[in-house]
Design a protein around this motif. Structure first.
Motif, PDB file in Angstrom:
ATOM      1  N   TYR A 277       3.568   5.562   4.003  1.00  0.00           N
ATOM      2  CA  TYR A 277       2.221   5.479   3.402  1.00  0.00           C
ATOM      3  C   TYR A 277       2.800   3.961   2.763  1.00  0.00           C
ATOM      4  O   TYR A 277       1.390   2.907   2.652  1.00  0.00           O
ATOM      5  N   TRP A 278       3.540   3.476   2.415  1.00  0.00           N
ATOM      6  CA  TRP A 278       3.638   2.109   1.427  1.00  0.00           C
ATOM      7  C   TRP A 278       3.077   0.834   3.023  1.00  0.00           C
ATOM      8  O   TRP A 278       3.212  -0.143   2.559  1.00  0.00           O
ATOM      9  N   LYS A 281       0.272   0.025   3.587  1.00  0.00           N
ATOM     10  CA  LYS A 281      -0.451  -0.237   3.235  1.00  0.00           C
ATOM     11  C   LYS A 281      -0.198  -1.644   3.337  1.00  0.00           C
ATOM     12  O   LYS A 281      -1.282  -2.864   3.322  1.00  0.00           O
ATOM     13  N   TRP A 287      -7.031   3.373   5.639  1.00  0.00           N
ATOM     14  CA  TRP A 287      -5.987   5.008   4.924  1.00  0.00           C
ATOM     15  C   TRP A 287      -6.412   5.932   5.993  1.00  0.00           C
ATOM     16  O   TRP A 287      -5.767   6.707   5.493  1.00  0.00           O
ATOM     17  N   VAL A 341      -1.878  11.740  -0.616  1.00  0.00           N
ATOM     18  CA  VAL A 341      -2.630  10.552  -0.193  1.00  0.00           C
ATOM     19  C   VAL A 341      -4.280  10.720  -0.408  1.00  0.00           C
ATOM     20  O   VAL A 341      -4.656   9.454  -0.341  1.00  0.00           O
ATOM     21  N   THR A 344      -4.678   9.198  -3.979  1.00  0.00           N
ATOM     22  CA  THR A 344      -4.435   7.662  -4.190  1.00  0.00           C
ATOM     23  C   THR A 344      -5.545   6.610  -2.932  1.00  0.00           C
ATOM     24  O   THR A 344      -4.405   5.641  -3.112  1.00  0.00           O
ATOM     25  N   ARG A 345      -6.516   8.379  -2.138  1.00  0.00           N
ATOM     26  CA  ARG A 345      -7.213   6.685  -1.519  1.00  0.00           C
ATOM     27  C   ARG A 345      -7.242   5.410  -2.434  1.00  0.00           C
ATOM     28  O   ARG A 345      -7.566   4.555  -1.545  1.00  0.00           O
ATOM     29  N   TYR A 348      -4.710   3.041  -3.124  1.00  0.00           N
ATOM     30  CA  TYR A 348      -4.583   2.964  -1.328  1.00  0.00           C
ATOM     31  C   TYR A 348      -5.934   1.618  -0.416  1.00  0.00           C
ATOM     32  O   TYR A 348      -5.195   0.339  -0.852  1.00  0.00           O
ATOM     33  N   GLU A 349      -6.675   1.778  -1.228  1.00  0.00           N
ATOM     34  CA  GLU A 349      -7.540   1.010  -0.085  1.00  0.00           C
ATOM     35  C   GLU A 349      -8.021  -0.430  -1.268  1.00  0.00           C
ATOM     36  O   GLU A 349      -8.645  -1.620  -0.736  1.00  0.00           O
TER      37      GLU A 349
END
Length: 354
Positions: A277-278, A281, A287, A341, A344-345, A348-349
């Motif tokens: 995930y990191w 990004k 996403w 996930v 945390t959208r 993330y965005e």
């Protein structure tokens, strides 16, 4: 008819909102039934070909076919827009996950927990954990991707690519990590699993999709997807009851061993999901691709792992038990990753700061 379809969607959303509760209940029911009527689950477990359980395969079809119906194969070329996401997942699956599990297994099972475990099974437990991590998940990934609203074309392409790599890389990778010169790969299990869990559902879904679009167009397909939505979730919960029922007696007989084996598996899942995930990004991956990338990077092809452990070390071995623990924690833990996930959208965005 339109009114009924409109009413169905909120009901499904409410059901999904409390999915963690239903999962917990199914785990409890599965363990209880497995301990109370083991003969029932023994009979179901025997319905297999090349160590692939056919009732579970049927449930997997019911889980993933509705999701595959959403995929337009004519648009698969879109996956070229997500090559960075593909690269992140390949890196996690093949360059990180097997090696991090070998490290975690050695640290926790071979050192920290050694005094609490049967001394003659330590190496076997570690081997089972390595087998579990060396095979990336296939069919269940469609479930996780759908639950987190992932990009379906990316998910399908990534699963197909992992299957191809697995045919060639599984044996050498496991052989390297186990320190043996060669390994007997259960090719019948590997190939049959790919056919049952990927090829057949994809063909069925595309035949149905084509037929529905020809007869009723996109509105007919949308209506069918709304009706099939609950089928996927009910099949997932039924699969949970079966998986925990198969191991109900073992869970109650060896709770401490199972709990200790679960520790490195849990750390492994969250570490790999978080890293994927990191990295997504950092590399500017959308996403809708990063979410399934995290899930694909963290989950395991437990059918192959269990079969390989049994064929290499025996049904009653520590390796077989370790892979089974992976089965037991897979669904609840992956559901928690889906929740993370999704929540945390917004983070993330947000653009990265310099």
């Amino acid at each position: 008819m339109a009114d009924a379809a409109a009413l169905a969607k909120p009901a499904i959303s409410t059901f999904e909102r409390y999915l963690s509760i239903w999962v917990t209940l199914c785990i409890v029911v599965g363990i209880a039934l497995g301990a109370a009527v083991p003969s029932l689950f023994e009979g179901i477990a025997k319905a297999e070909v090349a160590k692939v359980n056919l009732p579970v395969a049927a449930l997997v079809w019911l889980m993933i076919i509705p999701m595959l119906l959403k995929i337009d194969f004519g648009a698969l070329g879109q996956v070229r827009q997500h090559l960075r996401g593909v690269g992140v997942t390949l890196f996690i699956n093949w360059a990180v996950k097997p090696f991090s599990m070998a490290l975690l297994g050695t640290l926790f099972i071979g050192w920290l927990f050694r005094p609490l475990l049967p001394a003659d099974q330590i190496d076997s437990y570690i081997a089972g954990l390595i087998l579990l991590a060396a095979a990336p998940c296939t069919a269940m990934v469609f479930v996780w991707s759908n639950l987190c609203e992932g990009e379906p074309h990316y998910t399908l392409s990534q699963v197909a690519l992992n299957d191809i790599i697995m045919v060639f890389a599984f044996a050498p990778l496991v052989g390297l990590l186990l320190g043996v010169a060669s390994i007997t790969v259960p090719w019948d299990t590997l190939l049959l699993s790919v056919v049952l869990y990927i090829v057949v559902p994809v063909i069925v879904a595309q035949v149905v999709r084509s037929s529905i679009l020809k007869s009723g167009g996109q509105p007919a397909l949308d209506a069918l997807l709304r009706r099939l939505g609950p089928v996927s979730l009910v099949s997932l919960l039924t699969t949970l009851v079966l998986l925990f029922g198969f191991q109900g007696e073992a869970i109650l007989a060896q709770p401490m061993v199972i709990a200790l084996l679960a520790v490195p598996i849990l750390i492994q899942v969250y570490f790999n999901a978080g890293l994927a995930y990191w990295l997504s990004k950092r590399f500017g991956v959308a996403w809708c691709v990063a979410a399934p990338a995290a899930l694909i990077g963290a989950s395991n092809f437990f059918e192959l792992a269990v079969a390989a452990a049994i064929s290499l070390f025996g049904l009653q071995s520590g390796a077989a038990l370790a892979t089974v623990v992976g089965v037991l924690v897979e669904v609840p833990v992956m559901l928690s990753v889906v929740a993370i996930v999704k929540r945390t959208r917004r983070w993330y965005e947000r653009p990265l700061t310099a």
